[in-house]
Design an enzyme around this catalytic site. Sequence first.
Site, short mmCIF file in Angstrom:
data_model
loop_
_atom_site.label_atom_id
_atom_site.label_comp_id
_atom_site.label_asym_id
_atom_site.label_seq_id
_atom_site.Cartn_x
_atom_site.Cartn_y
_atom_site.Cartn_z
CD GLU A 1 34.11 50.95 68.65
OE1 GLU A 1 33.40 50.61 68.74
OE2 GLU A 1 34.50 51.49 66.84
CG ASP B 1 33.02 47.96 65.47
OD1 ASP B 1 34.55 47.72 64.72
OD2 ASP B 1 33.05 48.06 66.47
CG ASP C 1 27.58 49.28 64.36
OD1 ASP C 1 28.67 50.55 65.26
OD2 ASP C 1 27.96 48.77 66.05
CE1 TYR D 1 31.88 45.24 65.13
CE2 TYR D 1 29.76 45.26 64.16
CZ TYR D 1 31.33 45.23 64.96
OH TYR D 1 30.79 46.94 66.22
#
Length: 656
Positions: free
Chosen positions: A19, A168, A170, A398
Amino acid sequence: MSRSGGGGGRTIRVLNVAEKPSVAKAVAEILSRRSGGMRSREGRSRFNRVFEFEYAIGSQVCHMLVTSVTGHLMELEFEDRFRKWHSCDPVDLYNAPVRKFVPELEEVKNTDLGLGSCILEIYALGWLRILHLPLQFPYSFEVQDKLDIKKTLEEEARKCQWLVLWLDCDREGENIAFEVIEVCTAANDNLNIWRARFSALIDREIHYSVQNLARPNKLFSDAVDARQEIDLRIGASFTRFQTMLIKDSFVLDFAGDGRNLVLSYGPCQIEIIMIVFGNVQFPTLGFIVERYWEIQSHEAEEFWTINCSHTSDEGTANFNWMRVHLFDYTSAVIIYEMCVEESTATVINVKHQEKLKYPPYPLSTVELQKRASRYFRMSSEHTMKIAEELYQAGFISYPRTETDGFSVNTDLHAIVGEQVGHPNWGSYAQRLLDFEARLWRNPSSGGHDDKAHPPIHPTKFSAGETSWSQDHNRLYELVVRHFLACVSQPAVGAETSVEIDIAGEQFVASGRVIISVSHLCAICSQFVPTSLTLDSGVTRPPPLLSEADLLSCMDKAGIGTDATMHEHIKKLLDRHYATKDSNTRFSPTNLGEALVMGYDEMGYELWKPYLRAMMECDMKAVSIGTKRKSEVLESCLQQMKACFIDVRLATCHILS
């Protein structure tokens, strides 16, 4: 997992995409150590390098190429014929076609443009009362060409057999992953696509992740797509309507500056901006304004209370009146005089009880921000910046997670074991691991699991790095101590409470201090209080919201996400809708209050959290598959379109 697409024992080329550049470098460094290091070369974008090395995924020999994007690769926008402000009626934007594409330029970062002061008229209806406001908009423009990143991905994808996504874990990261997939598969539709799921940039986590690849989650991505489209349509319609309304109805004096005014609204955004872009959580501002109004409307009321204390050689016990206080002065005086006339106190009840202070739940993002604000007075935005740096350096997991319970597969003892060498808390960590000390307790769960990341916890030992600031040290210590606390037994204390009767009025004292006043601990024992007074006071309004309070309000109402709450708060301050004092308490500015007042007086409580909370609930439903993206879009946009039409009619009626 079935890793088709390799073929025999031949080496395959694997494109790995992270990312951000720092994460790409960290992943490449960890994975390449087994093969003796990596080679680095420039991609099309000078910020996003490509790292190469050899690695084996299971039995498959791979030539790994690791590169990165810089956050979102694409943006959502209306098709060209609807992008001009006067191209259509703003209400048509609820149905106008949209497209997602890689933009040529993206404007990011910020510094002060020094726009100076401007005079805005914002009347009671919403828009306008004369305010002299120093509007310093903290923005500068750093140009980042996303097309260069796209070209790198296309060129590398054409030569690869696999695509491994290291975004990431999420919803936002999953959405970026599908942007990368769209670009790469357009160049090579034979790619075998995998998802690496990880929560810490440490060796064991990265190696485990690449050896246990999964498939990307389209539902997570759909939830973000739905939110983006809702925000675009609602924000653009209200922004165009409000700005054109202001331009046509009022004269705005910008002291000869000649800049254009844009008054922007979104379901979670409302702001005034000049040639700059940004979002502000309108409900977040609403929380601040609502508390401010509550304070302003408070009328102090006098009350009276009876205070009793008794002092002996053993100590002092202070007794609280069980009525707490009375607002009627005459009644309070009568009761007080009765107590004075019959001042002998009789002990009517004594309670001795064990008090347990239970350990905290494992650490989530919101709780990290709240504790850093309370303990260190660190802003949520600064807290997340420091936490991100600790994560990227491999010292904590994280830092954006809603999860507050550990998986049964997590080796908690190993995490504690890494801390036994610390000079401050190492001895306690060692005692936790000592079975005979009986300090260990498996942590409780707060019942939240975002299905993406574990709670925040230490991932690598440090006694303090030379490059760390005081805030790095403090936040790392907070994460470690919180983790050690959550695997500890409850703290045990003892409390004694003593209830007494004076002329029929009951008083109570509690706490450890009572234990030392032994002669008060026998039921039916009597004494004459050392002090018995009738005191007055006044009711006080609640305090202004602290940053920890504001985060709690947002979290409870479902406003924002763990990854965005701090950004919304920062933008409120950057845009001068609110100020924060040295005690981290917020007050609205005149502009912020006027914006909330405007919609409130039109009869639309759009500054309330209900709308956004409902949207966030719908987004979660999409992410777990209980609602379809199309279903949520249709329902939400129909509701907001009707609201927009009503607001426009009400506004035009008032102004006519």
